[in-house]
Design an enzyme around this catalytic site. Structure first.
Site, PDB file in Angstrom:
ATOM      1  N   ASP A  75      45.821  30.744 -30.359  1.00  0.00           N
ATOM      2  CA  ASP A  75      45.804  32.109 -29.851  1.00  0.00           C
ATOM      3  C   ASP A  75      46.881  32.223 -28.775  1.00  0.00           C
ATOM      4  O   ASP A  75      47.133  31.263 -28.035  1.00  0.00           O
ATOM      5  CB  ASP A  75      44.449  32.488 -29.262  1.00  0.00           C
ATOM      6  CG  ASP A  75      44.370  33.979 -28.947  1.00  0.00           C
ATOM      7  OD1 ASP A  75      44.050  34.760 -29.862  1.00  0.00           O
ATOM      8  OD2 ASP A  75      44.633  34.364 -27.797  1.00  0.00           O
ATOM      9  N   GLU A  77      48.786  34.997 -25.769  1.00  0.00           N
ATOM     10  CA  GLU A  77      48.912  36.271 -25.060  1.00  0.00           C
ATOM     11  C   GLU A  77      50.409  36.529 -24.886  1.00  0.00           C
ATOM     12  O   GLU A  77      51.198  35.585 -24.746  1.00  0.00           O
ATOM     13  CB  GLU A  77      48.219  36.226 -23.702  1.00  0.00           C
ATOM     14  CG  GLU A  77      46.733  35.880 -23.767  1.00  0.00           C
ATOM     15  CD  GLU A  77      45.911  36.833 -24.619  1.00  0.00           C
ATOM     16  OE1 GLU A  77      46.319  38.005 -24.760  1.00  0.00           O
ATOM     17  OE2 GLU A  77      44.879  36.405 -25.154  1.00  0.00           O
ATOM     18  N   HIS A 212      40.703  37.752 -24.502  1.00  0.00           N
ATOM     19  CA  HIS A 212      42.107  38.014 -24.190  1.00  0.00           C
ATOM     20  C   HIS A 212      42.691  36.983 -23.221  1.00  0.00           C
ATOM     21  O   HIS A 212      43.527  37.301 -22.389  1.00  0.00           O
ATOM     22  CB  HIS A 212      42.302  39.435 -23.655  1.00  0.00           C
ATOM     23  CG  HIS A 212      41.909  40.479 -24.648  1.00  0.00           C
ATOM     24  ND1 HIS A 212      42.580  40.641 -25.842  1.00  0.00           N
ATOM     25  CD2 HIS A 212      40.909  41.392 -24.639  1.00  0.00           C
ATOM     26  CE1 HIS A 212      42.004  41.625 -26.531  1.00  0.00           C
ATOM     27  NE2 HIS A 212      41.001  42.098 -25.828  1.00  0.00           N
ATOM     28  N   ASP A 217      40.037  32.341 -26.372  1.00  0.00           N
ATOM     29  CA  ASP A 217      39.991  33.044 -27.654  1.00  0.00           C
ATOM     30  C   ASP A 217      40.155  32.078 -28.823  1.00  0.00           C
ATOM     31  O   ASP A 217      39.587  32.292 -29.898  1.00  0.00           O
ATOM     32  CB  ASP A 217      41.073  34.123 -27.704  1.00  0.00           C
ATOM     33  CG  ASP A 217      40.682  35.372 -26.920  1.00  0.00           C
ATOM     34  OD1 ASP A 217      39.599  35.360 -26.299  1.00  0.00           O
ATOM     35  OD2 ASP A 217      41.457  36.336 -26.915  1.00  0.00           O
TER      36      ASP A 217
END
Length: 259
Positions: A75, A77, A212, A217
């Site tokens: 994952d 960001e 998030h 995540d």
């Protein structure tokens, strides 16, 4: 992403190649200016899972039982949604194999511009990233962590394409790892009104509190992935079977939802 190795992958998905066939393909890919051995090393670092045995070359996923496969649950960001003008600011990943977490990866990435809306969603601020390693350092470490594992993510195309483009822009080449989307797999195996990460986190009783943020995540994604695997039919045996099943068009029920 360029389809540079598509011909090689199509052939290997159908059957193993003899050493002579494989060598011919290497010469075709590299052209006159690249030695076949150099092209082979490039392929190995691209994430294509090759297996050499009995004077033949196999795509590892066609032989490996999925329960023994190496998966990398990822994952990220980012500071925006366009992989061509924005960058990852955090990467979290879990190496999962034989029903066990082997190791984890996590890093912030230096970035000078975090839009306020991204901070509101992720909680990541400019000051949190000021002393973080530069993107080329993190991507190098991540590629060594990923190796030729199957790249797994919730809405996998977003994470994969973002990281693949970032790798290319930082002179590491595109990623060619097999990829698996847990949204698609969940739609095939789990009865749920929705399939977003946040909804499945609660609906399936996972109840991780942080959303998030990359590593947290990826932990939720892994739990969803594990629950999906428990629902697979027995005729799905190899990793290739699993990938083919996940990408087939039939859907159990529900609507596709964003990450």
């Amino acid at each position: 992403m360029p389809k540079y190795y598509d011909k090689l992958l199509r052939k290997l998905q159908k059957r193993p190649l003899s050493q002579n066939e494989f060598s011919s393909l290497l010469c075709e890919l590299g052209g006159l200016l690249v030695e076949p051995q150099i092209e082979l090393e490039i392929i190995k670092t691209s994430g294509i899972p090759l297996l050499f045995a009995h004077n033949k070359v196999y795509l590892r996923t066609t032989l490996t039982p999925y329960l023994q496969e190496s998966f990398c649950i990822v994952d990220i960001e980012t500071n925006g949604h366009n992989p061509y003008i924005h960058q990852p600011i955090e990467i979290g990943a879990i190496h999962y194999q034989n029903g066990e977490i082997k190791e984890t990866f996590h890093s912030f990435i230096f970035c000078q511009n975090i839009p306020q809306k991204i901070t509101e969603i992720t909680g990541i601020t400019n000051s949190m990233l000021q002393d973080s390693p530069k993107i080329h350092q993190v991507l190098e470490s991540f590629k060594l962590f990923l190796k030729d594992s199957i790249f797994v993510a919730h809405n996998v195309d977003f994470d994969f394409n973002f990281l693949s483009n970032a790798c290319y822009c930082n002179h590491f080449g595109y990623l060619y790892n097999p990829r698996l989307c847990t949204i698609k797999l969940a739609q095939k195996t789990l009865q749920s009104p929705k399939y977003s990460l946040g909804f499945l986190n609660d609906f399936l009783g996972i109840h991780h509190h942080t959303l998030h943020r990359a590593l947290e995540d990826s932990k939720i994604t892994l739990e969803i992935f594990k629950k999906c695997l428990k629902q697979l039919d027995k005729n799905i045996y190899t990793s290739y079977d699993l990938l083919k099943f996940t990408n087939s068009k039939s859907i159990l029920q529900g609507n596709l939802n964003e990450n």
